[in-house]
Design a protein around this motif. Structure first.
Motif, short mmCIF file in Angstrom:
data_model
loop_
_atom_site.label_atom_id
_atom_site.label_comp_id
_atom_site.label_asym_id
_atom_site.label_seq_id
_atom_site.Cartn_x
_atom_site.Cartn_y
_atom_site.Cartn_z
N PHE A 26 0.82 -1.27 0.03
CA PHE A 26 -0.02 -0.24 0.10
C PHE A 26 0.74 1.30 -0.04
CE2 PHE A 26 -2.95 -3.02 2.20
CZ PHE A 26 -3.57 -3.27 1.11
N ILE A 27 2.03 1.27 0.68
CA ILE A 27 2.88 2.41 0.73
C ILE A 27 3.39 2.60 -0.73
CG2 ILE A 27 5.19 3.29 1.44
CD1 ILE A 27 4.70 1.76 4.12
N LYS A 28 3.79 1.39 -1.57
CA LYS A 28 4.35 1.46 -2.65
C LYS A 28 3.39 2.25 -3.84
CE LYS A 28 7.63 0.66 -5.89
NZ LYS A 28 8.97 1.33 -5.44
N VAL A 29 1.94 1.98 -3.60
CA VAL A 29 0.95 2.41 -4.60
C VAL A 29 0.82 4.02 -4.00
CG1 VAL A 29 -1.54 2.50 -4.94
CG2 VAL A 29 -0.24 0.48 -4.86
N GLY A 42 -1.33 11.00 6.49
CA GLY A 42 -2.80 10.32 6.15
C GLY A 42 -2.74 8.89 6.94
N ARG A 43 -1.90 8.20 6.88
CA ARG A 43 -1.85 6.51 7.56
C ARG A 43 -2.24 6.86 9.11
NH1 ARG A 43 3.46 2.97 7.24
NH2 ARG A 43 2.18 1.63 8.60
N SER A 222 -5.47 2.84 -1.09
CA SER A 222 -4.50 2.43 -0.52
C SER A 222 -4.12 3.04 0.89
CB SER A 222 -3.28 2.41 -1.33
OG SER A 222 -3.47 1.63 -2.55
N MET A 223 -4.56 4.14 0.90
CA MET A 223 -4.29 5.05 2.01
C MET A 223 -5.20 4.69 3.45
SD MET A 223 -1.72 6.95 2.00
CE MET A 223 -1.91 7.55 3.48
N LEU A 224 -6.49 4.34 2.76
CA LEU A 224 -7.35 3.66 3.96
C LEU A 224 -6.95 2.46 4.63
CD1 LEU A 224 -10.94 4.56 2.05
CD2 LEU A 224 -10.20 5.54 4.25
N ALA A 225 -6.52 1.59 3.43
CA ALA A 225 -6.01 0.35 3.97
C ALA A 225 -4.73 0.37 4.88
CB ALA A 225 -5.81 -0.42 2.77
#
Length: 315
Positions: A26-29, A42-43, A222-225
């Motif tokens: 998710f960080i990569k995305v 954000g995370r 991705s940020m939500l996950a």
């Protein structure tokens, strides 16, 4: 600290490894469209919001002890603010798999700082397992291959994040998770709120907007996950396991992260996988078993010698 049976905390330990292992994906995305500081803020903000909901559902309140909040501020610097930003920066130049592998050096850093703080007294088998795990990480990385350009800087950033986790894990074990009066959800929420506040100040000062509304939907998913699972739920599990298993044992969860990161990185992102990476992963898994005392040398029982004939008693 009283020992807790492995079966009590192992399921949460494995779930934490699964969540964190996929966090690198998710960080990569996210870093494909966002600044590293935006990813970190954000995370953290999403993770803190997740835990505040958990607090409300469990009818618990945030702690009121100012000394505990001071410890939260220190722990947040080395457990969230710095490492989250360093990993986001590093993954601009290295794959999610490589980032997860660098993260696997965390137990070595944690053990070093734990010994310095005398928070735990690791056994010989645990130290041997950590040493073997370090060798496994070196095999996975392929240290015989030269790194150059941005890849070198990205790898150093990821290793710096692992160093931060080593310091933070030891600090948290000594000053925060030892407080049996506070539930894990309360401690995790306090730390993430502290980290969110830190990044809310640092990010604008660095000339970066807190939120980029122009990011594509895939980035926001991705940020939500990453925030809800990889930060909120994951930190709740981290505190829960650490209270029961200790600092050094909990830090070995990072040995499993490359295994899960390989699946998401290679299958979904199409990242390459060299022969040495799965080979090193096997060594790492053996090391984990050693640190948990699951692999012990077999001691052969030597039969007692029969007494000499002169000492036998006739009946």
């Amino acid at each position: 600290m009283k020992s807790t049976p492995v079966g009590r905390w192992l399921p949460a330990f494995l779930l934490l490894a699964l969540i964190w292992g996929n966090s690198f994906f998710f960080i990569k995305v996210a870093v494909g469209a966002l600044h590293p500081l935006q990813v970190s803020f954000g995370r953290m903000a999403i993770g803190a919001a997740t835990l505040l909901v958990a607090l409300a559902l469990s009818r618990r309140a945030l702690p009121r002890d100012p000394r505990l909040w001071a410890h939260f501020q220190v722990a947040s610097v080395v457990l969230t603010t710095l490492p989250f930003t360093l990993f986001a920066y590093g993954e601009q130049y290295v794959s999610s798999v490589v980032a997860a592998i660098w993260n696997a050096t965390t137990p070595l850093c944690t053990l070093a700082f734990t010994l310095l703080l005398r928070a735990e007294k690791p056994s010989a088998s645990r130290m041997a397992g950590l040493g073997l795990g370090f060798a496994g990480v070196m095999v996975v990385l392929g240290v015989w291959q030269p790194l150059s350009g941005g890849e070198l800087g990205g790898s150093l950033a990821c290793f710096g994040a692992a160093l931060c986790y080593g310091v933070g894990g030891s600090y948290m074990g000594r000053f925060i998770t030892g407080r049996r009066s506070e539930a894990p959800v309360v401690l995790a929420a306090g730390q993430l709120l502290s980290g969110t506040l830190q990044l809310a100040v640092i990010t604008p000062l660095a000339g970066v907007a807190l939120v980029d509304l122009s990011a594509p939907p895939a980035v926001w998913w991705s940020m939500l996950a990453l925030g809800g699972l990889g930060t909120g739920i994951a930190y709740l599990l981290l505190y829960w396991v650490q209270v029961r298993a200790g600092v050094t044992t909990t830090s070995t969860v990072t040995y499993l992260l490359p295994v899960f990161a390989v699946v998401s990185g290679v299958v979904v992102l199409g990242e390459s996988l060299a022969w040495n990476q799965p080979a090193g992963a096997v060594v790492i898994l053996v090391a984990i078993a050693m640190t948990q005392g699951l692999l012990r040398p077999v001691r052969r029982r030597v039969p007692e010698a029969a007494p000499p004939a002169s000492s036998r008693v006739e009946t």
